[in-house]
Design an enzyme around this catalytic site. Structure first.
Site: not given
Ligand code: BTN
Length: 324
Positions: A119, A184, A321
Site C-alpha cells: 500500500r 506486521k 500513541r
Molecule cells: C501492504 O502494504 O500491506 C500490502 C501488501 C500486499 C502484498 C501482496 S503480495 C501479493 C500481491 N501482489 C503485490 O504486488 N502485492 C500484493
C-alpha cells in the site's frame, strides 16, 4: 530472478548435494548456466552450499507451492488457480488479465515477485519460500463506491484463519494489516477496476510473511514478524495456508457482496488490536489526530473519540500513541 534460475534452485533445494553437471543434464542447459545461477542466487540473498566433488545445495531447502495441494478444493467452490513461478507482481498480472476479460474468482499465486507492491506505493519484499503471495480477482455486483469495507473483511478472514491454524494472537490493524502485537505479519493490497456506479472488479492481493522476517527488519520501517516466530513447522505449510485463506475469502466475499460490511463488524472489532486504545491517526494530508479508537462503523470507517469530538476516518494510518 528468472524462471530458469528458479528451475535450477528447485534442483538444488534438496538434502543431497547435486553436481553442476547433473543439474545441467536434467535441465538441458550448460554447466556455465548452473554456475552463473549459483552466483545470482547468492546475490539475491540465498545461501548456496558448495562442496568440491559433491556439488551444490541450498542451505535451507524451499518448501514449494504445489497447485495439486490447493487447486482441487478451490475449484470445487469456483476458484480457478494459476501458479506462476516468477512474476513482477501477482496484482499487476491479474490486473492485466482483468482487462482482457479474466473470469470471476481467478487466483494467481507466485513463488517470487520481482516488483511486489504494498500500500501507499511501498514495495512488498519476500525471500524465496519466505512469503505467501497471491491475488484473487473478484467481480462484485455492487459498485466500487460500496466496497469501502472490503479490505477489512479480507483482513478479518486472514486473521481468523491464522488463529485457527494456531496463531492465537493474530489480530487486525485498521484498515487491513494482520498483526501480532505491534508487528506486521501480513498485508492486503486491493486495486479496483471498472466504474464507480456499475458492477465492479477488485484485485485482492495478499502477502504473508512466513519465514525470514529478520532479513526484512533493516529494509522496512515498521516492526515485522513472520509465522515461523509463532508456529511450529506444521503451521508453516504455504499450500495449506493458501487453501485455507482462499476458501475463507471465497465465503466472506460472497457474503460481503450480498450484505456489505455490517455483518462482519462485531467480529472485526473482536480482533482489532487498537480497540479502545489511545491511538494517533495520520491522515493522507499529513495531519495527525489522537483519540480513543472506538471501532468501526458499518462502512468500515474508523471511529475515533478525539479531543475535537467524534471523528470518522475513511483512510489513514493508525499507531498506538507513544508506541512503536
Ligand atoms: C501492504 O502494504 O500491506 C500490502 C501488501 C500486499 C502484498 C501482496 S503480495 C501479493 C500481491 N501482489 C503485490 O504486488 N502485492 C500484493
Amino acid at each position: 530472478m528468472t524462471p530458469q534460475l528458479l528451475d535450477i534452485l528447485r534442483q538444488l533445494s534438496h538434502v543431497d548435494f547435486r553436481s553442476g553437471e547433473e543439474v545441467a543434464r536434467r535441465l538441458r542447459i550448460s554447466r556455465a548456466s548452473v554456475h552463473n545461477a549459483v552466483q545470482e542466487a547468492e546475490a539475491l540473498g540465498l545461501r548456496v552450499q558448495a562442496v568440491r566433488g559433491r556439488g551444490y545445495r541450498l542451505a535451507r531447502p524451499v518448501s514449494w507451492l504445489d497447485a495439486a495441494l490447493f487447486s482441487p478444493e478451490l475449484s470445487a467452490c469456483g476458484v480457478r488457480s494459476q501458479l506462476v513461478p516468477v512474476l513482477d507482481s501477482t496484482n499487476s498480472h491479474l490486473m492485466a488479465l482483468a482487462q482482457s476479460s479474466a473470469p470471476h474468482k481467478l487466483l494467481v499465486a507466485a513463488e517470487w515477485q520481482g516488483k511486489g507492491r504494498g500500500r501507499r506505493g511501498r514495495a512488498w519484499l519476500a525471500g524465496l519460500g519466505g512469503g505467501l503471495m497471491f491475488s484473487l480477482l473478484w467481480r462484485f455486483n455492487r459498485p466500487a463506491g460500496e466496497l469501502s469495507g472490503l479490505s477489512l473483511v479480507v483482513g478479518l478472514g486472514l486473521a481468523q484463519v491464522l488463529r485457527e491454524l494456531g496463531l492465537h494472537r493474530a489480530g487486525v490493524k485498521w484498515p487491513n494489516d494482520i498483526v501480532v502485537g505491534e508487528a506486521k505479519l501480513a498485508g492486503v493490497l486491493i486495486e479496483l477496476a471498472g466504474d464507480m456506479l456499475g458492477p465492479s472488479t477488485a484485485i485482492i492481493g495478499v502477502g504473508v510473511n512466513v519465514l525470514g522476517a529478520e532479513s526484512l527488519r533493516g529494509a522496512v520501517e515498521q516492526p515485522v514478524t513472520d509465522l515461523s516466530e509463532h508456529l511450529s513447522e506444521r503451521g508453516l505449510d504455504r499450500n495449506v495456508l493458501l487453501r485455507e485463506m482462499v476458501l475463507r475469502l471465497n465465503a466472506y466475499l460472497e457474503r460481503f457482496d450480498a450484505e456489505g460490511f455490517a455483518p462482519f463488524r462485531q467480529d472485526w472489532e473482536a480482533l482489532h488490536m487498537h480497540q479502545n486504545q489511545i491511538v494517533q491517526v495520520f491522515d493522507a494530508r499529513g495531519g495527525v489526530v489522537a483519540g480513543r479508537a472506538l471501532g468501526v462503523d458499518d462502512s468500515g470507517a474508523l471511529l475515533l473519540a478525539s479531543e475535537r469530538g467524534p471523528l470518522r476516518f475513511h483512510s489513514g494510518e493508525v499507531s498506538l500513541r507513544g508506541g512503536a
